[in-house]
Design an enzyme around this catalytic site. Structure first.
Site, PDB file in Angstrom:
ATOM      1  N   SER A 189       4.068 -26.357 -49.426  1.00  0.00           N
ATOM      2  CA  SER A 189       4.141 -25.096 -48.739  1.00  0.00           C
ATOM      3  C   SER A 189       5.365 -24.248 -49.068  1.00  0.00           C
ATOM      4  O   SER A 189       5.358 -23.048 -48.809  1.00  0.00           O
ATOM      5  CB  SER A 189       4.125 -25.345 -47.229  1.00  0.00           C
ATOM      6  OG  SER A 189       5.320 -25.988 -46.804  1.00  0.00           O
ATOM      7  N   LYS A 236      13.833 -20.882 -47.053  1.00  0.00           N
ATOM      8  CA  LYS A 236      12.432 -20.845 -46.633  1.00  0.00           C
ATOM      9  C   LYS A 236      12.329 -20.225 -45.247  1.00  0.00           C
ATOM     10  O   LYS A 236      13.170 -20.483 -44.382  1.00  0.00           O
ATOM     11  CB  LYS A 236      11.884 -22.277 -46.625  1.00  0.00           C
ATOM     12  CG  LYS A 236      10.391 -22.379 -46.328  1.00  0.00           C
ATOM     13  CD  LYS A 236       9.940 -23.844 -46.348  1.00  0.00           C
ATOM     14  CE  LYS A 236       8.438 -23.982 -46.180  1.00  0.00           C
ATOM     15  NZ  LYS A 236       7.979 -25.387 -46.187  1.00  0.00           N
ATOM     16  N   SER A 251       5.842 -30.806 -49.505  1.00  0.00           N
ATOM     17  CA  SER A 251       6.062 -29.355 -49.594  1.00  0.00           C
ATOM     18  C   SER A 251       7.319 -28.913 -50.330  1.00  0.00           C
ATOM     19  O   SER A 251       7.502 -27.721 -50.569  1.00  0.00           O
ATOM     20  CB  SER A 251       6.068 -28.740 -48.194  1.00  0.00           C
ATOM     21  OG  SER A 251       4.755 -28.649 -47.677  1.00  0.00           O
TER      22      SER A 251
END
Lengths: 482, 94
Positions: free
Chosen positions: A146, A71, A170
């Site tokens: 997210s 990420k 997330s």
């Protein structure tokens, strides 16, 4: 050198084993993923390695050079780390996040950086300055957020596994919406050093994987105390992470919290959840009701605590030391214009909420009260775990929703995380496991346990995974992939 | 209800410039979010201790010994306007 038809079909564990046995070349595997990632049409990646590195040393390490998607919230030395924000466009950190360095030392190789909601604020990946990510199951729908890029990449076979972060859901929510496994570990078990901070008392890194075994394997190389993160504690001595093997749940007590699962759950999600409970009973588990009387206030407390911490953490983005700067004649205007021009709407919204909640005259009513609610929620879980081993809920009240469906209504977007947020506030671990389909889209089952009970969660999830036999190949219903 | 003046006050505290449209929008949105948050006031919290962190991190202090930090050039390499071995900014007085 192998007779496998498609290298990217292998789970990470299978790839590790094949490389160890000499049946698979780590560089060949990396190249297969690199080419797939470079050609992807989901917008899952914001950066992909442009060549295959020399993996001869990595191939001798425990994780054998198997590629890893990371990420974009994690700092990666010399590699763009933009956290989904325009204010960090082109930022190349001078160091690696601890967890990135740990995994490289264990033998993973950096395949790419994945798209995300800006500074991890969002549940749909639509708050990225680099564009939304498409759900591999239906390109007209969101992947969740997210960590939407990491989830979509793993679900679409564009990475064997990936790193994500979870502040209020997330990792778990996008794992659920994309039909894969996601684990949010116990707060403090993984270092936050080098993870661009959102809400420091909640942020925690964890794995995305195609199956429970891969999630356990990646997490087993992530945890540990880090002198550079004062809140990291690692895991209790001798409590290493074992790869799960059991296929029964005999004697396991599962608790379903009535206080959380009452309203707002889509019927198809509820049906899949109830079927999952029946499967668990068939494997020998018992299912009972548990009370979490304050969990319903989790969302309220979270939307004070997380924005308050964010408003403080994001003060560092001021156009001075790194990132973008707007030109202005005086210092204050440079700060205010930089933050206006290069931050997105959701980030501004949360900075304002957080600043308001912390401001003189409102602190006690908001922040201090929210921290007390947090105490009550953590206590609820402690009480519940005296009677059950794990608490189970749907991970998300709905399946993946259409792009744009909730962008105009922040509150309806926040409600996506109603099952995941109380767990974050209590700091306890939870895993999302695909348990079925609703309207052709994946449904996630969330399993939560007491602090440091990751082995128990992984064992139960593994047994359920064998029984569910969920086919995690995206069937691409609407907006079919090319 | 958060009015325009309050939004502008908070934005000033947060060092965040907002356009007129953004002030309007934030006023409405923040009001509805804060209304939602305020259901917390239903709870009696008088005898409850706050939780700032779920993990008790004791003994987190490191030894007070000198150690290497980021090289000066490396630390300045990402700056928008490095000058004279430091971060140059516009004058606060302009």
């Amino acid at each position: 050198m192998t007779n496998l038809t498609n290298l990217t079909d292998l789970t990470a564990k299978a790839a590790v084993d094949a490389i160890a046995a000499g049946d698979l070349d780590a560089a060949e595997l990396f190249t297969a993923y690199r080419e797939a990632a470079a050609a992807e049409d989901l917008n899952a990646y914001t950066w992909v390695a442009d060549q295959t590195p020399d993996l001869s040393a990595a191939a001798a390490l425990p994780l054998r050079g198997v590629p890893l998607a990371v990420k974009d919230l994690f700092c990666t030395q010399g590699v763009p780390s933009q956290a989904g924000s325009k204010i960090l466009e082109g930022y190349r950190p001078p160091y690696d996040a601890t967890v990135v360095a740990q995994l490289a030392a264990a033998g993973t190789s950096l395949l790419g950086k994945t798209n995300q909601d800006e500074f991890a604020m969002g549940s749909s990946n639509e708050n990225s300055a680099y564009g939304p990510v498409k759900n591999p199951w239906d390109h007209t729908r969101v992947p969740g957020g997210s960590s939407g890029g990491s989830a979509a990449a793993v679900a679409a076979g564009l990475a064997p596994w990936a790193l994500g972060t979870d502040t209020g859901g997330s990792i778990r929510q996008p794992a659920a919406l994309c039909g894969i496994v996601g684990l949010k570990p116990t707060y403090g078990s993984v270092s936050r050093y080098g993870m661009i901070a959102f809400a420091s008392s909640l942020d925690q890194a964890g794995p995305f994987a195609r199956d429970v075994t891969d999630a356990a394997l990646l997490y087993s190389h992530m945890h540990g105390r880090d002198p550079r993160d004062a809140t990291s504690v690692g895991r209790p001595d001798a409590d290493a992470i074992a790869l799960p093997t059991g296929e029964r749940l005999d004697g396991l007590r599962l608790g379903v919290p009535d206080d959380l699962t009452g309203e707002g759950v889509e019927p198809g999600v509820w049906t899949a959840f109830e079927a999952a409970l029946e499967t668990a009973k068939g494997l020998g588990a018992t299912v009972e009701r548990v009370a979490l009387p304050h969990a319903g206030y989790g969302l309220n407390a979270y939307y004070v605590i997380a924005p308050a911490e964010a408003s403080s953490n994001l003060a560092r983005f001021d156009g001075v030391r790194y990132g973008a700067r707007a030109e202005a004649d005086d210092l204050i205007t440079m700060y205010t214009k930089t933050r206006h021009d290069y931050m997105g709407t959701e980030v501004k919204r949360r900075i304002l909420i957080g600043t308001y909640a912390l401001s003189s005259g409102f602190y006690d009513a908001y922040y201090a009260s929210a921290q007390k609610v947090r105490t009550l929620i953590a206590r609820d879980f402690t009480t519940a775990f005296a009677g059950v081993d794990l608490i189970v809920t749907p991970t998300s009240p709905g399946v993946a929703f259409p792009l744009g469906a909730k962008t105009e209504d922040p509150l309806s977007m926040y409600l996506n995380d109603i099952f995941t947020i109380p767990i974050s506030l209590a700091g306890i671990p939870a895993l999302s496991l695909p348990c079925g389909l609703s309207e052709g889209l994946p449904v996630g089952l969330q399993l939560a346990g007491p602090a440091f009970s990751e082995n128990r969660i992984l064992e139960a999830a593994y047994a359920l995974e064998q029984a569910f036999a969920f086919d995690n190949t995206p069937s691409a219903i609407g907006g079919a992939p090319s | 209800m958060i009015d325009r003046t309050q939004v502008l006050h908070v934005a000033r505290l947060a060092r965040l410039q907002l356009t007129d449209d953004e002030v309007e929008r934030m006023s409405t949105e923040l009001s509805s979010i804060l209304d939602h948050i305020e259901t917390i006031s239903e709870l009696d919290l008088s005898d409850v201790a706050p939780t700032a962190h779920v993990v008790a991190s004791e003994g987190a202090l490191r030894a007070d010994a000198p150690r290497a930090s980021l090289d000066h050039d490396v630390a300045l390499a990402q700056a928008p306007d490095p000058a004279d071995d430091g971060f140059r900014v516009p004058s606060p007085q302009a």
